[in-house]
Design an enzyme around this catalytic site. Structure first.
Site, PDB file in Angstrom:
ATOM      1  N   LEU A 102     114.266  18.925   6.046  1.00  0.00           N
ATOM      2  CA  LEU A 102     113.098  18.034   6.053  1.00  0.00           C
ATOM      3  C   LEU A 102     113.088  17.293   4.727  1.00  0.00           C
ATOM      4  CD1 LEU A 102     110.112  17.351   7.219  1.00  0.00           C
ATOM      5  CD2 LEU A 102     109.350  19.132   5.663  1.00  0.00           C
TER       6      LEU A 102
ATOM      7  N   ASP B  30      92.814  13.272   3.722  1.00  0.00           N
ATOM      8  CA  ASP B  30      91.492  12.880   3.198  1.00  0.00           C
ATOM      9  C   ASP B  30      90.430  13.923   3.536  1.00  0.00           C
ATOM     10  OD1 ASP B  30      89.729  11.262   1.853  1.00  0.00           O
ATOM     11  OD2 ASP B  30      89.312   9.971   3.575  1.00  0.00           O
TER      12      ASP B  30
ATOM     13  N   HIS C 105      89.942  20.529  -3.275  1.00  0.00           N
ATOM     14  CA  HIS C 105      91.305  20.096  -3.608  1.00  0.00           C
ATOM     15  C   HIS C 105      92.267  21.295  -3.592  1.00  0.00           C
ATOM     16  CE1 HIS C 105      90.024  16.073  -4.277  1.00  0.00           C
ATOM     17  NE2 HIS C 105      89.377  16.302  -5.402  1.00  0.00           N
TER      18      HIS C 105
HETATM   19  C1  IPE Z   1      93.221   7.890   0.263  1.00  0.00           C
HETATM   20  O1  IPE Z   1      92.009   8.553   0.247  1.00  0.00           O
HETATM   21  C2  IPE Z   1      94.116   8.433  -0.807  1.00  0.00           C
HETATM   22  C3  IPE Z   1      94.609   9.786  -0.608  1.00  0.00           C
HETATM   23  C4  IPE Z   1      94.391  10.526   0.443  1.00  0.00           C
HETATM   24  C5  IPE Z   1      95.433  10.307  -1.657  1.00  0.00           C
HETATM   25  P1  IPE Z   1      90.744   7.968  -0.537  1.00  0.00           P
HETATM   26  O2  IPE Z   1      89.652   8.953  -0.345  1.00  0.00           O
HETATM   27  O3  IPE Z   1      91.121   7.653  -1.940  1.00  0.00           O
HETATM   28  O4  IPE Z   1      90.474   6.616   0.243  1.00  0.00           O
HETATM   29  P2  IPE Z   1      89.148   5.790   0.421  1.00  0.00           P
HETATM   30  O5  IPE Z   1      88.575   5.579  -0.956  1.00  0.00           O
HETATM   31  O6  IPE Z   1      88.224   6.629   1.268  1.00  0.00           O
HETATM   32  O7  IPE Z   1      89.565   4.545   1.109  1.00  0.00           O
HETATM   33  C1  IPE Z   2      91.534  13.579  -0.534  1.00  0.00           C
HETATM   34  O1  IPE Z   2      90.213  14.021  -0.537  1.00  0.00           O
HETATM   35  C2  IPE Z   2      92.252  13.876  -1.825  1.00  0.00           C
HETATM   36  C3  IPE Z   2      92.448  12.686  -2.684  1.00  0.00           C
HETATM   37  C4  IPE Z   2      92.143  11.466  -2.359  1.00  0.00           C
HETATM   38  C5  IPE Z   2      93.062  12.900  -3.971  1.00  0.00           C
HETATM   39  P1  IPE Z   2      89.048  13.207  -1.233  1.00  0.00           P
HETATM   40  O2  IPE Z   2      88.951  13.646  -2.669  1.00  0.00           O
HETATM   41  O3  IPE Z   2      89.206  11.750  -1.039  1.00  0.00           O
HETATM   42  O4  IPE Z   2      87.785  13.751  -0.443  1.00  0.00           O
HETATM   43  P2  IPE Z   2      86.559  12.901   0.116  1.00  0.00           P
HETATM   44  O5  IPE Z   2      87.123  11.761   0.877  1.00  0.00           O
HETATM   45  O6  IPE Z   2      85.789  12.467  -1.082  1.00  0.00           O
HETATM   46  O7  IPE Z   2      85.806  13.846   0.965  1.00  0.00           O
HETATM   47 MG    MG Z   3      88.579  10.433   0.370  1.00  0.00          MG
END
Ligand code: IPE
Ligand code: IPE
Ligand code: MG
Length: 244
Positions: free
Chosen positions: A130, A19, A36
């Site tokens: 792995l 995240d 990303h």
């Molecule tokens: C969880 O992260 C999903 C992934 C890392 C793929 P999100 O950013 O979607 O989760 P929330 O919305 O903060 O709970």
């Molecule tokens: C994790 O980073 C990647 C996905 C959930 C696809 P985020 O896109 O959720 O990044 P934040 O949480 O908004 O910073």
């Molecule tokens: Mg996120």
């Protein structure tokens, strides 16, 4: 080597909620896409680190069933990066002896991505260093509901007696039926929630939350999470000091 203290065994299965890509980019005044992209680099590093640290199963949350609700342009960017990752990485993963698996609602992914996945899973299915599992269009509740549907079908056709349904029956019908449960669940970016990841499987996982955003995750972070894991006493419901 008798008598020498042995280092503790690494966790067999590490799962990571990757995240913070968006916040990483925002903090630098850059578009989320850049975060990303850097996140994909961090995936490459995490796979290498897991291999060298002796982890046998690494499961990465790449895209949740709820992430489809994001703006169309971001979903398109994420699917584009996934396509590039699969195209560029599968041969290298195979060379390194990594087995690639995908869990999640495959039907929601595009045909060409599904073809890349089929090819990658087939190519790497005999590998053992792995097992890298990518959770894509994955939701834990969705997975459990799907298992319930399969179990109900088996009861309806008479191949399963409802009295025989137990935890093993449910586990057998999950995407992860042939994997051990995660020992260690890591989430980056400071959020302290599970966000619908491996709900059933993480019943007794040790949770480690890291403040860093995912693009900054390094081998050192994985090592220190594993150290923290080794400092925990896993009880599985038993009294202190009596667990397995
Ligand atoms: C969880 O992260 C999903 C992934 C890392 C793929 P999100 O950013 O979607 O989760 P929330 O919305 O903060 O709970
Ligand atoms: C994790 O980073 C990647 C996905 C959930 C696809 P985020 O896109 O959720 O990044 P934040 O949480 O908004 O910073
Ligand atoms: Mg996120």
């Amino acid at each position: 080597m008798d008598g020498l203290p042995q280092p503790p065994a690494p966790p067999v299965h590490v799962a990571i909620i990757m995240d913070g890509n968006g916040r990483w980019a925002k903090a630098r005044g850059m578009p989320r896409l850049v975060g990303h992209k850097r996140g994909v680099e961090a995936v490459r590093g995490a796979v290498k680190a897991a291999q060298t640290l002796g982890v046998k199963y690494l499961t990465l949350y790449g895209f949740s069933s709820e992430n489809w609700r994001r703006p169309e342009a971001e979903v398109k960017d994420l699917m584009g990066l996934l396509r590039l990752y699969l195209r560029s990485e599968i041969a290298e993963l195979h060379r390194e002896g990594v087995r690639l698996r995908i869990i999640g609602q495959r039907t929601r992914l595009s045909d060409d991505i599904n073809a890349l996945i089929d090819n990658g899973e087939r190519l790497t299915e005999g590998n053992h260093t792995l097992t890298l599992t990518l959770a894509l269009s994955y939701g834990g509740r969705d997975e459990i509901a799907y298992a319930a549907k399969c179990i109900a079908e088996a009861v309806k056709t008479g191949t399963l007696d409802p009295a025989e349904i137990d935890e093993e029956t449910v586990a057998r019908h999950l995407f992860t039926c042939d994997m051990p449960d995660p020992d260690l669940l890591i989430r980056t970016s400071g959020e302290k929630r599970i966000s619908n990841f491996l709900l059933w499987q993480c019943a007794y996982a040790e949770l480690v939350f890291i403040d860093k955003h995912w693009p900054d995750f390094s081998r050192d972070d994985l090592e220190s999470a594993i150290r923290e894991y080794h400092g925990r006493e896993r009880r599985f419901g038993a009294s202190a000091g009596t667990s397995r």
